[in-house]
Each structure stands twice: as C-alpha cells, then as structure tokens.
Design an enzyme around this catalytic site. Structure first.
Site, PDB file in Angstrom:
ATOM      1  N   HIS A 119      35.307  46.103  41.577  1.00 25.21           N
ATOM      2  CA  HIS A 119      36.148  46.478  42.033  1.00 25.21           C
ATOM      3  C   HIS A 119      36.357  48.127  41.339  1.00 25.21           C
ATOM      4  CE1 HIS A 119      38.766  43.216  43.233  1.00 25.21           C
ATOM      5  NE2 HIS A 119      38.296  43.464  43.974  1.00 25.21           N
ATOM      6  N   CYS A 127      36.952  64.738  42.493  1.00 23.94           N
ATOM      7  CA  CYS A 127      38.038  64.880  43.311  1.00 23.94           C
ATOM      8  C   CYS A 127      37.469  65.459  44.700  1.00 23.94           C
ATOM      9  CB  CYS A 127      37.543  66.742  42.935  1.00 23.94           C
ATOM     10  SG  CYS A 127      38.409  67.722  43.919  1.00 23.94           S
ATOM     11  N   SER A 194      42.646  34.796  39.087  1.00 28.21           N
ATOM     12  CA  SER A 194      44.203  33.843  39.998  1.00 28.21           C
ATOM     13  C   SER A 194      42.893  33.834  41.643  1.00 28.21           C
ATOM     14  CB  SER A 194      45.101  34.334  40.594  1.00 28.21           C
ATOM     15  OG  SER A 194      44.373  35.875  40.932  1.00 28.21           O
TER      16      SER A 194
HETATM   17  P1  NAD Z   1      45.272  38.335  37.964  1.00 25.97           P
HETATM   18  O1  NAD Z   1      45.967  39.341  37.447  1.00 25.97           O
HETATM   19  O2  NAD Z   1      45.549  38.205  39.821  1.00 25.97           O
HETATM   20  O3  NAD Z   1      45.600  37.353  37.826  1.00 25.97           O
HETATM   21  C1  NAD Z   1      45.291  36.766  35.975  1.00 25.97           C
HETATM   22  C2  NAD Z   1      44.097  35.603  35.953  1.00 25.97           C
HETATM   23  O4  NAD Z   1      44.271  35.383  34.438  1.00 25.97           O
HETATM   24  C3  NAD Z   1      45.742  34.773  35.755  1.00 25.97           C
HETATM   25  O5  NAD Z   1      45.143  33.630  36.995  1.00 25.97           O
HETATM   26  C4  NAD Z   1      46.466  33.784  34.643  1.00 25.97           C
HETATM   27  O6  NAD Z   1      46.644  32.966  34.359  1.00 25.97           O
HETATM   28  C5  NAD Z   1      44.559  34.247  33.687  1.00 25.97           C
HETATM   29  N1  NAD Z   1      45.348  34.900  32.233  1.00 25.97           N
HETATM   30  C6  NAD Z   1      46.405  35.486  31.908  1.00 25.97           C
HETATM   31  N2  NAD Z   1      45.785  35.447  30.449  1.00 25.97           N
HETATM   32  C7  NAD Z   1      44.918  35.094  30.315  1.00 25.97           C
HETATM   33  C8  NAD Z   1      44.269  34.561  28.852  1.00 25.97           C
HETATM   34  N3  NAD Z   1      44.350  34.657  27.412  1.00 25.97           N
HETATM   35  N4  NAD Z   1      42.920  33.747  29.313  1.00 25.97           N
HETATM   36  C9  NAD Z   1      42.317  33.942  30.288  1.00 25.97           C
HETATM   37  N5  NAD Z   1      43.232  33.206  31.871  1.00 25.97           N
HETATM   38  C10 NAD Z   1      44.235  34.406  31.217  1.00 25.97           C
HETATM   39  O7  NAD Z   1      44.014  39.446  39.014  1.00 25.97           O
HETATM   40  P2  NAD Z   1      42.264  38.886  38.641  1.00 25.97           P
HETATM   41  O8  NAD Z   1      42.463  37.781  39.601  1.00 25.97           O
HETATM   42  O9  NAD Z   1      41.741  39.972  37.956  1.00 25.97           O
HETATM   43  O10 NAD Z   1      43.247  39.945  39.863  1.00 25.97           O
HETATM   44  C11 NAD Z   1      44.041  41.464  39.884  1.00 25.97           C
HETATM   45  C12 NAD Z   1      43.031  42.580  40.416  1.00 25.97           C
HETATM   46  O11 NAD Z   1      43.524  43.316  39.240  1.00 25.97           O
HETATM   47  C13 NAD Z   1      41.055  42.234  40.443  1.00 25.97           C
HETATM   48  O12 NAD Z   1      41.304  43.503  41.553  1.00 25.97           O
HETATM   49  C14 NAD Z   1      41.241  43.120  39.533  1.00 25.97           C
HETATM   50  O13 NAD Z   1      40.716  44.836  39.325  1.00 25.97           O
HETATM   51  C15 NAD Z   1      42.498  44.955  38.837  1.00 25.97           C
HETATM   52  N6  NAD Z   1      43.390  44.437  37.471  1.00 25.97           N
HETATM   53  C16 NAD Z   1      42.154  44.692  36.884  1.00 25.97           C
HETATM   54  C17 NAD Z   1      42.957  44.915  35.413  1.00 25.97           C
HETATM   55  C18 NAD Z   1      41.923  45.227  33.717  1.00 25.97           C
HETATM   56  O14 NAD Z   1      40.730  46.024  35.136  1.00 25.97           O
HETATM   57  N7  NAD Z   1      41.964  44.931  33.209  1.00 25.97           N
HETATM   58  C19 NAD Z   1      44.070  44.507  34.887  1.00 25.97           C
HETATM   59  C20 NAD Z   1      44.623  43.780  36.298  1.00 25.97           C
HETATM   60  C21 NAD Z   1      44.312  44.307  37.456  1.00 25.97           C
HETATM   61 ZN    ZN Z   2      37.778  70.020  43.037  1.00 27.62          ZN
END
Ligand code: NAD
Ligand code: ZN
Length: 248
Positions: A119, A127, A194
């Site tokens: 992602h 820009c 998730s």
């Molecule tokens: P999601 O938010 O859908 O799911 C997060 C998952 O992590 C859940 O299943 C939850 O139960 C689990 N979780 C929470 N705390 C935890 C822990 N301490 N240990 C283990 N598991 C834990 O996130 P996703 O599946 O990555 O998808 C969401 C989208 O959001 C992705 O496309 C991503 O690019 C983006 N995103 C990225 C970030 C980041 O870069 N840190 C943060 C938020 C969202």
């Molecule tokens: Zn520019």
C-alpha cells in the site's frame, strides 16, 4: 495453551524452507499507530472517502492532512518488539520476505530489508502537479503547524504521500513479487491483519493452494480463520519475541 501454540509455531518456522510474513495495521498497534477497523479504529472518526480517496484529495487535500495527523503525528512512533523480532528472524536467514499493508515504514526502521509495501509508504511524497518528490520528514513541520504542505516548485497544495489511496492501483511490481513469494512459500505467518482488504487478503489462500501452511497471529478472530493451520490469539509485540526465543 498459548505456550504450546508458540512452541508449535517455532517448530513450523524452523521446518519451513521459505517462510514469509504478511502484516497489517495490528503489528503497529503497540507502537501507538491506530488501526482502521475495530473498536477504536480510525474509520469510526473519519470518512474514508473524504480522507483517503484520490478523487477527494484532488478536490480538497485538507481532510487527508487532518487524518494523517491522527495516524502518525500524535505519537512519536517507534518499532515495537514485534517488528524487531521479525527483523531478527530475517537476519538469522529464516524469514525470507515481509509483505506488508502498512505504510508506516516501521519494519524497515526495525531492520527488515526484504519488505514489500503493497500500500505504498508514507516516507515519501510527490507533487501531483509537477511530480517533485518530497521526504515525509520535510513535510512534518508544516503539518505539525496545522498547515497543508505546498510545493515549493509549482505552489500546488496537492503534495500526495506515496501511499495507495482508495481509487488508485496497487504498486504492480510489489504486488507481483508478493504473489510470487506467496506461491513459493511453504509457510505464511499472517500477523495483525483482519484480511478484509483485497487483493492482499487473497495471499494466504495462494500459499495454501500451493501446499503451504498458514499461521494466524491476532488479538481477535479474522475473516478467514478456517484457512489456518495454527491460530495464536495474542499481541504481536508479546508473542513474536517468545517465538524468536524458542528459535534463537
Ligand atoms: P485493520 O485495521 O483492518 O486490522 C487490524 C488487525 O490487527 C485487526 O484484525 C486487529 O484484531 C489486529 N490487532 C490489533 N492489535 C493487535 C496486536 N497488538 N497484535 C496483533 N494483532 C492486532 O488493518 P489491516 O488489515 O492492515 O487493513 C487496513 C488497511 O489500513 C491496510 O490497507 C493498511 O494499508 C492501512 N493501515 C495502515 C496502518 C499502518 O501503516 N500502521 C495503520 C492503519 C491502517
Ligand atoms: Zn509541484
């Protein structure tokens, strides 16, 4: 109970020839980065269409910058023991690739080198008007002051981080490499996701269909639990160092 599963995971990892890891927002939760879904997820507070869609950003970049402030600027974020244990397993020659949906650059900061960012990354920005490249750290002071970054080359206010917004294609090269790694892998460890966002959510089944095994590590149930050979309920930052201890 989990102790036994941790031991089982370590044995599966030692036995595997090409273990790969798939991570999501959950692995960064203990670093203080909020997840999108779940009880205190960011989507409870923001409208994804306004904040992180490419059409919305082109119309008005302000909702995105409000959102970005909450995502990464509220805390001085650092890699946690989960990221560090994975980097250590790579250094030991065990883990071959980390496929991540995260945009926070924490795997690399922990020392992982073989990282496929499906992602994109918040570490760089472009820009949209003149294509000038920016580093995230150069934008931070502007955002912290509550302002919207402006391009110093063309004065456009549409400097977009190199992350995949809704309505944009995933980086095709990274996606292709992730698919190849999943096909080749005889063990995929799926951590803190998730499995709700496609096409990434299809990757575990690619490994499974090619005869590989699957481990799921999450604080909660996921959307494809039936696929997994081993499910460990717990925090990535606590369980991964335990697994490393059994291997190292
Ligand atoms: P999601 O938010 O859908 O799911 C997060 C998952 O992590 C859940 O299943 C939850 O139960 C689990 N979780 C929470 N705390 C935890 C822990 N301490 N240990 C283990 N598991 C834990 O996130 P996703 O599946 O990555 O998808 C969401 C989208 O959001 C992705 O496309 C991503 O690019 C983006 N995103 C990225 C970030 C980041 O870069 N840190 C943060 C938020 C969202
Ligand atoms: Zn520019």
């Amino acid at each position: 109970m989990e102790k036994e599963k941790i031991k089982q995971a370590a044995e599966m990892i030692i036995k595997a020839e090409y273990p790969v890891v798939l991570t999501g927002a959950g692995i960064s939760a203990e670093s203080g980065v909020p997840t999108f879904r779940g009880k205190s997820g960011l989507w409870k507070k923001y409208d994804p269409e306004a904040a992180v869609s490419i059409a919305g950003f082109r119309r008005d970049p302000e909702p995105f910058w409000d959102f970005a402030q909450d995502l990464l600027l509220e805390n001085d974020i650092q890699p946690n023991p989960g990221h560090i244990a994975l980097a250590e397993l790579e250094k030991l020659g065990i883990i071959k690739k980390i496929i991540t949906q995260n945009i926070d650059f924490l795997h690399q900061r922990a020392g992982s080198e073989e990282v496929l960012e499906l992602h994109g990354t918040l570490n760089r920005a472009t820009c949209l008007n003149c294509k000038k490249k920016y580093d995230w750290k150069d934008l931070v002071p502007v955002i912290e002051a509550g302002n919207i970054p402006e391009c110093d080359n063309c004065q456009s206010n549409k400097i977009k981080p190199d992350i995949v917004f809704f309505g944009e294609r995933l980086p095709q090269d990274a996606l292709k490499q992730a698919w190849q790694a999943a096909e080749r892998s005889d063990l995929m460890i799926v951590i803190g996701t998730s499995l709700a966002v496609y096409p990434v959510a299809s990757l575990p089944s690619v490994t499974k269909e090619n005869g590989g095994e699957l481990i799921y590590l999450n604080v909660d149930s996921g959307q494809q639990d039936y696929l997994f050979d081993l499910i460990i309920k717990g925090k990535a930052g606590e369980i991964l160092p335990e697994i490393l201890k059994m291997i190292d």
